[in-house]
Design a protein around this motif. Structure first.
Motif, short mmCIF file in Angstrom:
data_model
loop_
_atom_site.label_atom_id
_atom_site.label_comp_id
_atom_site.label_asym_id
_atom_site.label_seq_id
_atom_site.Cartn_x
_atom_site.Cartn_y
_atom_site.Cartn_z
N THR A 33 0.82 -1.20 0.00
CA THR A 33 0.00 0.00 0.00
C THR A 33 0.86 1.25 0.00
O THR A 33 1.99 1.25 0.51
CB THR A 33 -0.95 0.06 1.21
N ARG A 35 0.15 5.80 0.26
CA ARG A 35 -0.84 6.85 0.53
C ARG A 35 -0.66 7.95 -0.50
O ARG A 35 0.44 8.44 -0.73
CB ARG A 35 -0.69 7.37 1.96
N GLU A 93 -5.31 5.76 1.15
CA GLU A 93 -4.40 4.63 0.95
C GLU A 93 -4.88 3.75 -0.20
O GLU A 93 -6.07 3.46 -0.33
CB GLU A 93 -4.31 3.82 2.24
N LEU A 94 -3.93 3.29 -1.01
CA LEU A 94 -4.21 2.44 -2.16
C LEU A 94 -3.43 1.14 -2.07
O LEU A 94 -2.33 1.10 -1.54
CB LEU A 94 -3.78 3.14 -3.46
N ASP A 99 -5.29 -1.82 -7.10
CA ASP A 99 -5.86 -0.55 -7.54
C ASP A 99 -5.08 0.14 -8.65
O ASP A 99 -5.56 1.13 -9.21
CB ASP A 99 -5.98 0.41 -6.35
N SER A 167 -9.34 3.17 -11.57
CA SER A 167 -9.90 2.05 -10.80
C SER A 167 -10.88 2.59 -9.76
O SER A 167 -10.85 3.77 -9.40
CB SER A 167 -8.78 1.27 -10.10
N ARG A 169 -11.25 2.16 -6.46
CA ARG A 169 -10.63 2.72 -5.26
C ARG A 169 -9.76 3.93 -5.61
O ARG A 169 -9.80 4.94 -4.91
CB ARG A 169 -9.78 1.64 -4.57
N GLY A 170 -9.00 3.83 -6.70
CA GLY A 170 -8.16 4.95 -7.08
C GLY A 170 -8.97 6.20 -7.36
O GLY A 170 -8.58 7.31 -6.98
N VAL A 173 -10.25 7.69 -3.96
CA VAL A 173 -9.17 8.29 -3.18
C VAL A 173 -8.75 9.63 -3.77
O VAL A 173 -8.54 10.61 -3.05
CB VAL A 173 -7.97 7.33 -3.08
N GLN A 174 -8.65 9.71 -5.08
CA GLN A 174 -8.25 10.97 -5.72
C GLN A 174 -9.26 12.07 -5.47
O GLN A 174 -8.91 13.23 -5.26
CB GLN A 174 -8.05 10.76 -7.22
#
Length: 282
Positions: A33, A35, A93-94, A99, A167, A169-170, A173-174
């Motif tokens: 992972t 961040r 966190e990825l 991801d 993705s 999750r990506g 998060v962005q």
């Protein structure tokens, strides 16, 4: 001809046995992972899997030794919390393998949509860090076998700071991170990004930036893309953008939001899936 040095690769980090301080085997490295935020984010955790439903999320600071053949932890197994199939991650966190690897990304510098073949790592002290991703075919072939004959070809590397992740999750998060790369794009660059995203994800990006910037990007978009996105925003969001936008941008949004005839709305299915409508030049 001298062969170019091969940078450390994410695929080489995966699958290595992981042992506790006492020597007990805990499983294998399933993922790493990072961040989102730094230009070269350091590895934050190791995801260790033992079977399909049991795993450990171990901080990199708890790694005593990492070699090409194994990882040894500082702690014994009974001191490590066991996590279910979905490990708890921080909001920024990825998981790199899940991801990023094999997912589509937008190269913000080269203005293209491509798929990640490999994640290129470096080291700052004893902690690995993400430097770039490789979008080349040779990296993919290396992972599946025959590509070991193609290591002489340099990676098609794109810096981590020039990426927009698509993705699931990506993307999330962005949207929630102030340091996400899309936030530094000008109106033209933002329009190029919107042209390469699905309607839903492009609308999410427009919601995440200031209304005036979103309106400016819509004005610079291809009319087909702009019309599709303006309608996806809904009337309330459309009015909000128009209130904050420059006069020319507001007029464009108003025009794009007007109803069209049935013939104009018709989509030609044979080309709708692949045609890229880039923003007009100038």
């Amino acid at each position: 001809m001298r062969r170019a040095p091969v940078p450390p690769l994410l695929s080489d980090q995966l699958g290595r046995p992981v042992r506790s301080a006492s020597g007990r085997r805990l499983g294998r490295v399933a993922d790493l992972t990072v961040r989102l935020g730094p230009a070269r984010p350091q590895v934050d955790h190791l995801l260790v899997r033992s079977g399909r439903s049991t795993g450990y999320l171990v901080g990199w600071a708890d790694v005593a030794r990492s070699t090409p053949t194994e990882v040894v932890l500082r702690a014994d197994a009974h001191l490590l919390p066991v996590h279910p199939a979905r490990p708890p991650l921080e909001t920024d966190e990825l998981l790199l393998a899940r991801d990023v690897m094999d997912t589509q990304v937008v190269d913000l510098h080269g203005q293209r949509l491509s798929r990640v073949s490999e994640v290129l790592l470096g080291e700052e002290g004893l902690t690995p860090e993400v430097v770039a991703v490789d979008l080349g075919t040779a990296a993919l072939l290396r992972r599946i076998g025959p590509g070991r004959l193609m290591l002489r070809y340099p990676p098609v590397a794109v810096a981590w700071t020039d990426l927009h992740l698509t993705s699931r999750r990506g993307h999330l998060v962005q949207l929630s991170t102030d340091a996400a790369s899309f936030r530094r794009l000008d109106a033209r660059g933002l329009a190029e990004l919107l042209a390469r995203l699905s309607t839903r994800k492009a609308a999410d990006v427009l919601h995440a930036v200031a209304p005036a910037r979103a309106a400016a990007a819509l004005r610079r978009s291809h009319p087909h893309t702009g019309r599709r996105l303006v309608r996806a925003l809904g009337s309330d969001e459309r009015q909000r953008l128009m209130r904050e936008a420059a006069a020319t941008d507001a007029a464009t949004i108003e025009e794009l939001g007007r109803p069209t005839s049935a013939i104009q709305r018709r989509r030609f299915l044979r080309t709708a899936g692949w045609r890229l409508r880039r923003p007009p030049k100038g």
